[in-house]
Design an enzyme around this catalytic site. Structure first.
Site, PDB file in Angstrom:
ATOM      1  N   LYS A 129       0.839  -1.198   0.000  1.00 27.04           N
ATOM      2  CA  LYS A 129       0.000   0.000   0.000  1.00 27.04           C
ATOM      3  C   LYS A 129       0.873   1.246   0.000  1.00 27.04           C
ATOM      4  O   LYS A 129       2.082   1.176   0.234  1.00 27.04           O
ATOM      5  CB  LYS A 129      -0.923  -0.010   1.215  1.00 27.04           C
ATOM      6  CG  LYS A 129      -0.196  -0.005   2.548  1.00 27.04           C
ATOM      7  CD  LYS A 129      -1.170  -0.087   3.712  1.00 27.04           C
ATOM      8  CE  LYS A 129      -0.428  -0.099   5.052  1.00 27.04           C
ATOM      9  NZ  LYS A 129      -1.360  -0.157   6.191  1.00 27.04           N
ATOM     10  N   ARG A 139     -10.728  -0.524  15.974  1.00 27.19           N
ATOM     11  CA  ARG A 139     -10.693   0.300  14.768  1.00 27.19           C
ATOM     12  C   ARG A 139     -11.668  -0.291  13.754  1.00 27.19           C
ATOM     13  O   ARG A 139     -12.758   0.222  13.561  1.00 27.19           O
ATOM     14  CB  ARG A 139      -9.261   0.365  14.229  1.00 27.19           C
ATOM     15  CG  ARG A 139      -9.010   1.482  13.238  1.00 27.19           C
ATOM     16  CD  ARG A 139      -7.548   1.567  12.868  1.00 27.19           C
ATOM     17  NE  ARG A 139      -7.016   0.349  12.283  1.00 27.19           N
ATOM     18  CZ  ARG A 139      -5.782   0.213  11.802  1.00 27.19           C
ATOM     19  NH1 ARG A 139      -4.933   1.229  11.883  1.00 27.19           N
ATOM     20  NH2 ARG A 139      -5.379  -0.920  11.273  1.00 27.19           N
ATOM     21  N   TYR A 192      13.525  31.032   3.224  1.00 30.46           N
ATOM     22  CA  TYR A 192      12.369  31.695   3.823  1.00 30.46           C
ATOM     23  C   TYR A 192      12.624  32.069   5.282  1.00 30.46           C
ATOM     24  O   TYR A 192      13.292  31.337   6.028  1.00 30.46           O
ATOM     25  CB  TYR A 192      11.138  30.777   3.770  1.00 30.46           C
ATOM     26  CG  TYR A 192      10.508  30.661   2.396  1.00 30.46           C
ATOM     27  CD1 TYR A 192      10.000  31.772   1.737  1.00 30.46           C
ATOM     28  CD2 TYR A 192      10.408  29.418   1.776  1.00 30.46           C
ATOM     29  CE1 TYR A 192       9.416  31.659   0.486  1.00 30.46           C
ATOM     30  CE2 TYR A 192       9.814  29.286   0.526  1.00 30.46           C
ATOM     31  CZ  TYR A 192       9.322  30.413  -0.115  1.00 30.46           C
ATOM     32  OH  TYR A 192       8.740  30.295  -1.342  1.00 30.46           O
ATOM     33  N   MET A 196       9.184  23.770  -0.510  1.00 30.74           N
ATOM     34  CA  MET A 196       8.380  22.725  -1.131  1.00 30.74           C
ATOM     35  C   MET A 196       9.184  21.938  -2.154  1.00 30.74           C
ATOM     36  O   MET A 196       9.062  20.706  -2.245  1.00 30.74           O
ATOM     37  CB  MET A 196       7.143  23.324  -1.808  1.00 30.74           C
ATOM     38  CG  MET A 196       6.238  22.279  -2.473  1.00 30.74           C
ATOM     39  SD  MET A 196       4.782  22.975  -3.267  1.00 30.74           S
ATOM     40  CE  MET A 196       3.820  23.451  -1.837  1.00 30.74           C
TER      41      MET A 196
END
Length: 709
Positions: free
Chosen positions: A374, A468, A601, A650
């Site tokens: 997954k 769960r 930044y 980013m």
């Protein structure tokens, strides 16, 4: 993987195969022995075209495909070559009166699609049709059925070719073939002839286990002998309408191809291009040799002597072909070699298979590995990882979503694919269509799926304390009702352990309690006469800390990829796992900042003295945690550590390379290293970011290409 390996035997045999095709069209032994010429040109040389089909398929057709780009490129290239060849032979067609034939348009359509506008060009449209047919059959049915279907097509074609003398005597069958011959002059084409060889070529590429050299050579010898007997028998009784398709041609070419695969080395790209050039231009060279013989009054030598004629055509074809290849090489646009130039994930497949075998040795007898792939295989690339696991024999997978499962099926992955999470009941038909196995998260969900009226496979989740997903372990009545549902085949049951990684006494006691509850439910079911399906309890830590549990599956996630979740984790079993993933980027530029200058930044880094700063084109958009900023994290360049300075952006970050004086633009920078216990190992990097390996790896962005090694 398999497709990128170099098979020099295949490349080198292209040239003899092309010369055999020239022999078919020149009959080199006709002046000396009709029987010998028949054996050479109508038997031995018949392996050439199927060999070329299998060679194309070997690099194009596959059960495992992320997309159809390779097929599309092959079809496009072949179509372009075919169009150029058609134009090239127009003068000869004009001279031969081709365009005076009536009705011209239907004839041209038939020739372009099936027969070729010149007698040897049929190979090109046949290649396109054969590749498309094989791709469809392999992707839809896999190899056994694809071989069966394409072999049936070949059998049909056989009776319109070498066995036509039999077919035309059977009422109705002869008429059937005459109808076919209205559309195509021969059954030697892309419908009947080519597909089976393309399927066999793809199967040869995808098969991990190679036939031994001795076995392939023996198989070829026996098959060729049988094909020779078959051909001579058919020839003696005059049964052949044409003589391309023999029963024993299939095993003969297959065994020959397996033998050639044993010869490995550097690619012989120019031999490949020269062989194609020989195939395409040799009919023109036949015309040229005959014309030269007429002009020079050497017909008795250059034409009537079949061997000299053959050698002259071969020589002319080789010279002209070599010149053509050199010219094309000189003027064609060079394609840049693709490189992962910005940032990329590198996965070591040797380490992956090592981890699989290591985990299998720990597992109790009878247990099978269920690979958890997954979240893009924990950032390792679902395609690269799952396809490799499928190739090495893993037959069970776990994913989180139905779309992840569908992707695996489209990649060509077989075996059971269990969806661990919730799937909207409106997608039940997709679960059935792609043969996925759905987790039943509670009784109401199971009932809703059952009411969809689609028969699907499922595993029943049991809640033993995670609270769960799952039916409560004490609710035997609900379990029995689920097993009785008419549209759900419950083929598995499992639970999930809350804290199998912890060795704290309270957590160990709780985990053992969960295990006891699950097996208590199984006892109740057995006492009630219910059949117990496949069961599984252990995840990675469940196996490493509770290896004695005898389950049908072990759901291996993070351990499969060679990591523990955190560097301080200690397990009962000390498995020698090897990390699979490295995260790498390259230095985009290096700049010098003066004392007092700031970087990034919010001006979070101020140089106290002159520093050399390297900019790396990777950031939190790629999954690198932002809280590794400002010296909390580092990268490795030229085997030395470079601290991250300022805030991670980013798409990029900055590192201080002042102490790495030889650092240069283009150098590789390693952000996560595939090394156990290293400073930049996934557990250590994750810990520095306040997380665990599982999160760090699974958050690596989709825009990062995966490079397998």
């Amino acid at each position: 993987m398999m497709k990128n390996e170099s098979y020099s035997g295949i490349d080198l045999f292209r040239l003899p195969a092309a010369l055999l095709i020239i022999a078919i069209h020149t009959s080199p032994l006709a002046s000396f022995s009709k029987t010998g010429d028949f054996v050479l040109t109508r038997v031995a040389a018949r392996v050439a075209v199927p060999f070329f089909f299998m060679t194309s398929a070997f690099f194009v057709i596959t059960r495992y495909a992320k997309n159809a780009e390779r097929l599309a490129a092959f079809v496009k290239r072949t179509a372009v070559i075919y169009a150029a060849a058609i134009v090239f032979y127009i003068p000869v067609n004009i001279y031969s009166g081709y365009f005076r034939e009536q009705p011209l348009l239907p004839r041209m359509i038939k020739d372009v699609v099936f027969d070729g506008t010149f007698y040897h060009l049929w190979y090109l449209p046949a290649s396109v049709m054969g590749a498309l047919a094989a791709w469809y059959l392999v992707r839809k049915y896999d190899y056994p059925r694809a071989v069966a279907v394409s072999a049936v097509l070949y059998l049909i074609g056989l009776f319109g070719d070498s066995y036509f003398g039999i077919a035309q005597k059977v009422p109705g069958i002869g008429g059937f073939y005459r109808q076919i011959f209205q559309v195509s002059d021969y059954t030697r084409n892309g419908i009947f002839f080519a597909p089976v060889f393309f399927v066999l070529g793809g199967m040869s590429a995808d098969c991990r286990r190679r036939m031994s050299r001795k076995m392939s050579l023996i198989g070829f010898g026996v098959s060729f002998a049988l094909m020779l007997v078959e051909a001579m028998t058919l020839h003696t009784f005059g049964l052949q309408r044409h003589d391309s398709m023999y029963v024993f041609l299939l095993p003969c070419v297959y065994f020959l191809f397996q033998f050639l695969l044993h010869f490995r080395g550097r690619r012989k790209a120019r031999v490949k291009e020269l062989a194609l050039a020989l195939y395409l231009i040799h009919p023109m060279m036949i015309v040229a040799v005959r014309l030269a013989a007429k002009v020079l009054h050497l017909q008795s030598l250059l034409v009537e002597n079949s061997m000299v004629h053959y050698l002259a055509v071969c020589a002319a074809s080789l010279v002209v072909g070599a010149v053509a290849v050199c010219l094309l090489e000189k003027y064609k646009t060079k394609k840049p070699v693709p490189v992962a130039e910005r940032a990329y994930v590198e996965v070591d497949l040797n380490n992956l298979i090592h981890n699989v075998r290591t985990l299998e040795q720990i597992m109790p007898a009878g247990s099978r590995l269920m690979a958890v792939v997954k979240a893009n295989a924990y950032g390792h690339g679902a395609y690269e990882t799952a396809v490799y696991l499928d190739r090495i024999g893993v037959r069970a997978y776990a994913v989180a979503t139905v779309d992840e499962g569908i992707c695996l099926r489209k990649y060509g992955v077989h075996g059971e694919i269990l969806i661990l999470g919730y799937t909207d009941i409106r997608r039940v038909e997709e679960i059935r269509k792609y043969d996925l196995t759905q987790t039943l998260v509670d009784f109401a969900y199971a009932d809703a799926i059952n009411r969809q009226g689609r028969r699907i496979k499922a595993h029943l989740k049991i809640d033993t304390g995670m609270h769960r997903l799952g039916i409560d372990w004490e609710d035997l009545a609900a379990v029995k009702k689920v097993f009785a549902m008419s549209h759900i085949k419950v083929c598995g049951m499992y639970t999930h352990l809350c804290c199998p990684a912890s060795r704290k006494p309270d957590d160990v006691a709780y985990t053992k309690g969960q295990i006891a509850r699950f097996y208590k439910l199984l006892e109740w079911m057995e006492r009630d006469g219910m059949k117990i399906p496949a069961v599984h309890v252990q995840s990675s830590y469940g196996l490493l800390n509770y290896p004695q549990l005898k389950c049908d599956y072990v759901r291996a996630g993070i351990a499969l990829y060679g990591c523990l979740s955190a560097p301080q984790d200690c397990t009962v079993v000390k498995a020698q796992l090897r990390p699979v993933l490295s995260l790498k980027t390259r230095i985009a530029l290096i700049r010098t900042v003066k004392a007092g200058d700031t970087v990034g930044y919010d001006r979070r880094f101020t140089a106290e003295e002159e520093r050399r700063i390297a900019i790396l084109p990777i950031g939190y958009g790629d999954g690198l945690p932002r809280n590794l900023s400002c010296g909390n994290g580092s990268v490795r360049i030229r085997q030395r550590c470079a601290p991250i300075v300022g805030l991670i952006c980013m798409d990029q970050l900055a590192v201080d390379v002042t102490q790495i004086t030889d650092a240069a633009v283009g150098d590789v920078a390693t952000c996560i290293a595939a090394e156990a216990d290293a400073v930049l190992s996934a557990p250590n990097v994750a810990a520095r970011s306040g997380s665990i390996s599982n999160e760090l790896l699974s958050r690596l962005g989709e825009r990062l290409p995966v490079v397998a090694k």
